[in-house]
Design a protein around this motif. Structure first.
Motif, PDB file in Angstrom:
ATOM      1  N   ALA A  88       0.837  -1.203   0.000  1.00  0.00           N
ATOM      2  CA  ALA A  88       0.000   0.000   0.000  1.00  0.00           C
ATOM      3  C   ALA A  88       0.868   1.248   0.000  1.00  0.00           C
ATOM      4  O   ALA A  88       0.621   2.199  -0.761  1.00  0.00           O
ATOM      5  CB  ALA A  88      -0.919  -0.008   1.220  1.00  0.00           C
ATOM      6  N   GLN A  89       1.905   1.261   0.844  1.00  0.00           N
ATOM      7  CA  GLN A  89       2.738   2.456   0.919  1.00  0.00           C
ATOM      8  C   GLN A  89       3.539   2.674  -0.357  1.00  0.00           C
ATOM      9  O   GLN A  89       3.773   3.813  -0.776  1.00  0.00           O
ATOM     10  CB  GLN A  89       3.673   2.368   2.135  1.00  0.00           C
ATOM     11  N   MET A  90       3.930   1.599  -0.989  1.00  0.00           N
ATOM     12  CA  MET A  90       4.653   1.746  -2.260  1.00  0.00           C
ATOM     13  C   MET A  90       3.758   2.433  -3.295  1.00  0.00           C
ATOM     14  O   MET A  90       4.162   3.393  -3.959  1.00  0.00           O
ATOM     15  CB  MET A  90       5.100   0.353  -2.743  1.00  0.00           C
ATOM     16  N   ILE A  91       2.542   1.941  -3.403  1.00  0.00           N
ATOM     17  CA  ILE A  91       1.638   2.535  -4.393  1.00  0.00           C
ATOM     18  C   ILE A  91       1.270   3.962  -3.999  1.00  0.00           C
ATOM     19  O   ILE A  91       1.300   4.886  -4.831  1.00  0.00           O
ATOM     20  CB  ILE A  91       0.385   1.647  -4.575  1.00  0.00           C
ATOM     21  N   ALA A  92       0.934   4.162  -2.739  1.00  0.00           N
ATOM     22  CA  ALA A  92       0.555   5.514  -2.294  1.00  0.00           C
ATOM     23  C   ALA A  92       1.704   6.500  -2.498  1.00  0.00           C
ATOM     24  O   ALA A  92       1.492   7.646  -2.932  1.00  0.00           O
ATOM     25  CB  ALA A  92       0.133   5.491  -0.826  1.00  0.00           C
ATOM     26  N   LEU A 138      -7.833  -1.769   8.399  1.00  0.00           N
ATOM     27  CA  LEU A 138      -7.987  -0.373   8.821  1.00  0.00           C
ATOM     28  C   LEU A 138      -6.708   0.144   9.478  1.00  0.00           C
ATOM     29  O   LEU A 138      -6.363   1.317   9.333  1.00  0.00           O
ATOM     30  CB  LEU A 138      -9.185  -0.226   9.771  1.00  0.00           C
ATOM     31  N   LYS A 139      -6.012  -0.750  10.174  1.00  0.00           N
ATOM     32  CA  LYS A 139      -4.743  -0.314  10.789  1.00  0.00           C
ATOM     33  C   LYS A 139      -3.729   0.083   9.704  1.00  0.00           C
ATOM     34  O   LYS A 139      -3.062   1.122   9.813  1.00  0.00           O
ATOM     35  CB  LYS A 139      -4.173  -1.426  11.671  1.00  0.00           C
ATOM     36  N   VAL A 140      -3.651  -0.714   8.671  1.00  0.00           N
ATOM     37  CA  VAL A 140      -2.750  -0.381   7.562  1.00  0.00           C
ATOM     38  C   VAL A 140      -3.117   0.978   6.955  1.00  0.00           C
ATOM     39  O   VAL A 140      -2.243   1.816   6.687  1.00  0.00           O
ATOM     40  CB  VAL A 140      -2.791  -1.482   6.472  1.00  0.00           C
ATOM     41  N   LEU A 141      -4.419   1.210   6.788  1.00  0.00           N
ATOM     42  CA  LEU A 141      -4.850   2.468   6.168  1.00  0.00           C
ATOM     43  C   LEU A 141      -4.560   3.662   7.075  1.00  0.00           C
ATOM     44  O   LEU A 141      -4.110   4.723   6.616  1.00  0.00           O
ATOM     45  CB  LEU A 141      -6.344   2.397   5.831  1.00  0.00           C
ATOM     46  N   LEU A 171      -0.920   4.362   7.104  1.00  0.00           N
ATOM     47  CA  LEU A 171      -0.490   4.941   5.831  1.00  0.00           C
ATOM     48  C   LEU A 171      -0.821   6.431   5.751  1.00  0.00           C
ATOM     49  O   LEU A 171       0.001   7.243   5.315  1.00  0.00           O
ATOM     50  CB  LEU A 171      -1.154   4.177   4.679  1.00  0.00           C
ATOM     51  N   ARG A 172      -2.022   6.784   6.163  1.00  0.00           N
ATOM     52  CA  ARG A 172      -2.363   8.213   6.002  1.00  0.00           C
ATOM     53  C   ARG A 172      -1.506   9.081   6.908  1.00  0.00           C
ATOM     54  O   ARG A 172      -1.189  10.219   6.572  1.00  0.00           O
ATOM     55  CB  ARG A 172      -3.859   8.466   6.201  1.00  0.00           C
ATOM     56  N   LYS A 173      -1.128   8.522   8.078  1.00  0.00           N
ATOM     57  CA  LYS A 173      -0.255   9.301   8.966  1.00  0.00           C
ATOM     58  C   LYS A 173       1.166   9.350   8.395  1.00  0.00           C
ATOM     59  O   LYS A 173       1.799  10.412   8.366  1.00  0.00           O
ATOM     60  CB  LYS A 173      -0.260   8.702  10.371  1.00  0.00           C
ATOM     61  N   ALA A 174       1.639   8.209   7.955  1.00  0.00           N
ATOM     62  CA  ALA A 174       3.021   8.143   7.465  1.00  0.00           C
ATOM     63  C   ALA A 174       3.215   9.006   6.215  1.00  0.00           C
ATOM     64  O   ALA A 174       4.232   9.688   6.064  1.00  0.00           O
ATOM     65  CB  ALA A 174       3.396   6.693   7.166  1.00  0.00           C
ATOM     66  N   LEU A 175       2.233   8.975   5.320  1.00  0.00           N
ATOM     67  CA  LEU A 175       2.418   9.663   4.035  1.00  0.00           C
ATOM     68  C   LEU A 175       1.688  10.996   3.956  1.00  0.00           C
ATOM     69  O   LEU A 175       1.843  11.730   2.979  1.00  0.00           O
ATOM     70  CB  LEU A 175       1.946   8.764   2.880  1.00  0.00           C
ATOM     71  N   ASP A 205     -12.930   6.071  11.747  1.00  0.00           N
ATOM     72  CA  ASP A 205     -11.811   6.428  12.625  1.00  0.00           C
ATOM     73  C   ASP A 205     -10.465   6.283  11.914  1.00  0.00           C
ATOM     74  O   ASP A 205      -9.478   6.885  12.320  1.00  0.00           O
ATOM     75  CB  ASP A 205     -11.819   5.541  13.880  1.00  0.00           C
ATOM     76  N   ALA A 206     -10.435   5.472  10.879  1.00  0.00           N
ATOM     77  CA  ALA A 206      -9.156   5.158  10.235  1.00  0.00           C
ATOM     78  C   ALA A 206      -8.944   5.847   8.897  1.00  0.00           C
ATOM     79  O   ALA A 206      -7.808   5.988   8.435  1.00  0.00           O
ATOM     80  CB  ALA A 206      -9.042   3.640  10.028  1.00  0.00           C
ATOM     81  N   VAL A 207     -10.045   6.259   8.244  1.00  0.00           N
ATOM     82  CA  VAL A 207      -9.907   6.840   6.903  1.00  0.00           C
ATOM     83  C   VAL A 207     -10.691   8.143   6.809  1.00  0.00           C
ATOM     84  O   VAL A 207     -11.442   8.495   7.727  1.00  0.00           O
ATOM     85  CB  VAL A 207     -10.375   5.867   5.788  1.00  0.00           C
ATOM     86  N   ASP A 208     -10.554   8.808   5.677  1.00  0.00           N
ATOM     87  CA  ASP A 208     -11.176  10.121   5.501  1.00  0.00           C
ATOM     88  C   ASP A 208     -12.492  10.071   4.737  1.00  0.00           C
ATOM     89  O   ASP A 208     -13.375  10.896   4.944  1.00  0.00           O
ATOM     90  CB  ASP A 208     -10.193  11.049   4.770  1.00  0.00           C
ATOM     91  N   ILE A 209     -12.582   9.121   3.818  1.00  0.00           N
ATOM     92  CA  ILE A 209     -13.776   9.039   2.979  1.00  0.00           C
ATOM     93  C   ILE A 209     -14.303   7.607   3.015  1.00  0.00           C
ATOM     94  O   ILE A 209     -13.567   6.654   2.727  1.00  0.00           O
ATOM     95  CB  ILE A 209     -13.458   9.415   1.509  1.00  0.00           C
ATOM     96  N   LEU A 210     -15.585   7.479   3.372  1.00  0.00           N
ATOM     97  CA  LEU A 210     -16.238   6.166   3.332  1.00  0.00           C
ATOM     98  C   LEU A 210     -16.926   6.022   1.987  1.00  0.00           C
ATOM     99  O   LEU A 210     -17.630   6.935   1.544  1.00  0.00           O
ATOM    100  CB  LEU A 210     -17.296   6.059   4.443  1.00  0.00           C
ATOM    101  N   GLN A 211     -16.757   4.876   1.377  1.00  0.00           N
ATOM    102  CA  GLN A 211     -17.368   4.676   0.068  1.00  0.00           C
ATOM    103  C   GLN A 211     -18.488   3.636   0.157  1.00  0.00           C
ATOM    104  O   GLN A 211     -18.298   2.554   0.710  1.00  0.00           O
ATOM    105  CB  GLN A 211     -16.315   4.218  -0.928  1.00  0.00           C
TER     106      GLN A 211
END
Lengths: 264, 264, 264, 264
Positions: free
Chosen positions: A19-23, A63-66, A69-73, A92-98
């Protein structure tokens, strides 16, 4: 109007590193081209064509990975949710729910998503007309949440085929909410390979460019460094190596489109 | 082949008395014509077009009404479920769990329904081809449950319109599972009235007869004593007063069809 | 209502002997089952998918074969015409002129056909709704000719696929004109084989039976003693050897349907 | 790649003066924006929805108007032909013969048009897939004529509705022939007003821009100084007063698209 937002990532979460590689790659490409960037990945694929399709990391690990990731990147993250119970932890873990397209009329899910206060991106069902979306919007607005995005991802057209009606983009934009073109799912061939969905990867940039030229707020693209070996949606994902060039081209069309807005 | 089973009832549960009135009338009409009868009603309409559409009695009160009804009248009962959590309590109260068409690819719901051991009626999604159903079936069969029914309820055909493809009936029957024709939903005009779905009630008997002539196992018909004032699906329900005659006619076609089976 | 009329024959005229063999076989099968019979064949296939598709005997030789056949066997004959100039000579040789589906809105052709005084069978275009047909009818009626038949032959449904909407049958019947179900063309897969159209022969009896159960005036079926080697439409034609049984079964459904008319 | 060609004019010829007024206005607008210009008008509307729809000047008077116009204004002219007999005289008066969509599989018409040596613009039938067009092309190429254009004008999508599939543009371009986007007919609602076709004029610029951004060779737009009072296709024509601005905007997208070609 704001410059284009690119929502992009792998169809499903494979690992934190992946995920982090792609992000990271996408963040850099978008920054270079002047685009906003949102990372997208699914922690669970709940409606795979067949039971043997891989479903992902699951909600807790995913969700932990997400969140990491948002904090790291420092990039906003979007993920899709499939039940009312998933809305709160996901928010709690992401910005946009789809809201997945098949579920776009499930009242309780729309309300639970809205009540989190997170932004909610609703994919228009393959069985809905663009003018049916105000009813969907009202369900979310009833929670007081007006951070809503509307996504075109194709409409049923005979069997195992979708068609993206360009008229849907300005029609949905007339609601006042930002419109997203899902360039990769709209070229899916649902169920077209028997136990999984087929796709026409070569047409994803076609859909993206046509939509951007009409001034959409955002384009949604699934990407992978090796689509043919991705666990899902491989046939319609764009190779990661092509994304920087694609984003750069889209931004040229975006600038021209935003300078010449279409109003219906 | 067995004589036709008629699955019929109001779209949504209104009250115990109302449900029993309809079930009693239908039981008598079916017995007179030699048809099997299954009562159908929804305790919750979870995907109404708009938020203001009435949703029904709710799960607790609704399931009690259904359980009481099947004991009082000695008729099997079918109801639709919308989440994994609803499967177990619903299976305690009714005989057949129905998977709504929009949800027919939600793996967890199919599995939860299958695990109850109750019969499971899956409505084919408006976005699916008949040949996509074996993947759906496999998800249920993975639980060891093979009490499965497959329902045709129309396929997306342009905007706000469904079409029932008669080829789907023998194609789904080739799976070996009983096929149900949903004669009233297949003439729905989804979202066609803005805040609710329209419908073409006059064509429901057309769909029913065509399907019965092809030898389907069952016909699904929503009925109400006053469709124009029903809380949902009024535009496509058949008046209760016409059902005895309709069932009687269908049974004549059913006898002829079962004596002349179509095999593809 | 009259018993069912069966319009049947090879897709294209191959020779006088071949036409008489098929017409003779069908005449006998229909007489045995109590059906009216009309022979059908085309002297020219003017809109083959590709240029290399065989086109038939041509108008002069073809019409002579048809005229001889109707005299020799005493059966009415139907053929399709493709230009205004063909109407008069064709009307001298056959009983029913057929307007091909692609040409059903060509005003001059409809008028030229109407002016011959022959019966005119208009195939509803794959691009038309059933409620569009009154405009087509008016063009023919403007000539004073009211010997009109309306044929359902399937509607475009995505790419390379047709779907037969059963609602179209009672809707067209509401015009007062007899309705024909084209059971073999409605299961065509137009252009589906690249240089020619594919088809699903196994579904032609499905379409025929569903339509007959709804009380149509006529069923149109292409048949050949060796469909796989026929010069056109092989994939959807029914083997001649199966026709007697099919007609016999249809007449049982026809009797039941005519005794229980559907009116919308 | 060449800059965009704009094919534009009234749906039907009304008079020499009217045609010259529109052609003159468009020629100037195209010259100012750097676009090639082709005048388009029909001398006969042979497939009006209803008999009472006006059909135009007729072939003799109409072709004279067109021939005079191209000489007076020095612009190429396109018109549609409806029978083999019309091909030769039309080719003497205009530069491009257009095959109407309903007639795109009529072999004799394609060949007669090809044999004139004039350029031939074939509209893809509403019932055809883009990959079906090579068979149509072969029929024209069989005459030795390779001056062929291929037009997207929408595909049947349910009843009374068309959808323009953007994938069709690069797919047809892969044949090597120039592709034209018919921006006004693709937003028609065929037969949608009962005795005439409806349309959604507001979406014509949407279709035009999306197609131009994909690099099409040409855009086809019907225009009129007073669309609401035009004798045909009023609901989808663009007011003449808006054309200069529309062409100017399209040329900006065209330049960007031609600099960034899409290849599939």
């Amino acid at each position: 109007a704001c410059p284009l937002t690119v929502i992009a990532g792998p169809c499903q979460l494979e690992s934190a590193d992946h995920a982090q590689m792609i992000a990271g790659t996408m963040k850099e490409a978008c920054a270079a081209a002047g685009a906003q960037y949102v990372f997208k990945a699914s922690y669970d694929k709940a409606n795979r064509t067949s039971l043997s399709g891989k479903r992902g990391l699951g909600i807790d690990a995913g969700l932990k990975v997400l969140d990491d990731l948002r904090k790291a990147l420092d990039v906003p993250v979007l993920t899709d949710i499939h039940s009312e119970a998933q809305c709160k932890p996901a928010a709690d873990a992401v910005d946009i729910l789809q809201i997945p397209a098949f579920l776009c009329r499930q009242t309780d899910l729309l309300i639970a998503a809205g009540e989190t206060g997170a932004a909610v991106n609703v994919k228009k069902g393959q069985f809905l007309a663009p003018w049916d979306m105000p009813n969907v919007i009202s369900k979310i607005e009833s929670t007081g949440n007006t951070r809503i995005l509307l996504t075109e991802r194709g409409t049923s057209f005979g069997y195992n085929t979708l068609v993206a009606d360009m008229r849907a983009l300005p029609q949905m934009a007339a609601t006042g909410y930002p419109v997203v073109m899902d360039a990769t799912h709209s070229v899916q061939q649902p169920g077209g390979k028997g136990g999984s969905s087929g796709g026409q990867r070569e047409f994803a940039p076609v859909m993206a460019r046509a939509a951007v030229s009409l001034g959409v707020a955002s384009v949604f693209i699934e990407t992978h460094e090796d689509p043919d070996n991705a666990p899902s949606d491989g046939p319609n994902m764009i190779p990661l190596s092509q994304m920087a060039h694609l984003v750069d081209t889209m931004m040229q069309f975006d600038a021209l489109a935003k300078a010449n807005p279409i109003v219906i």
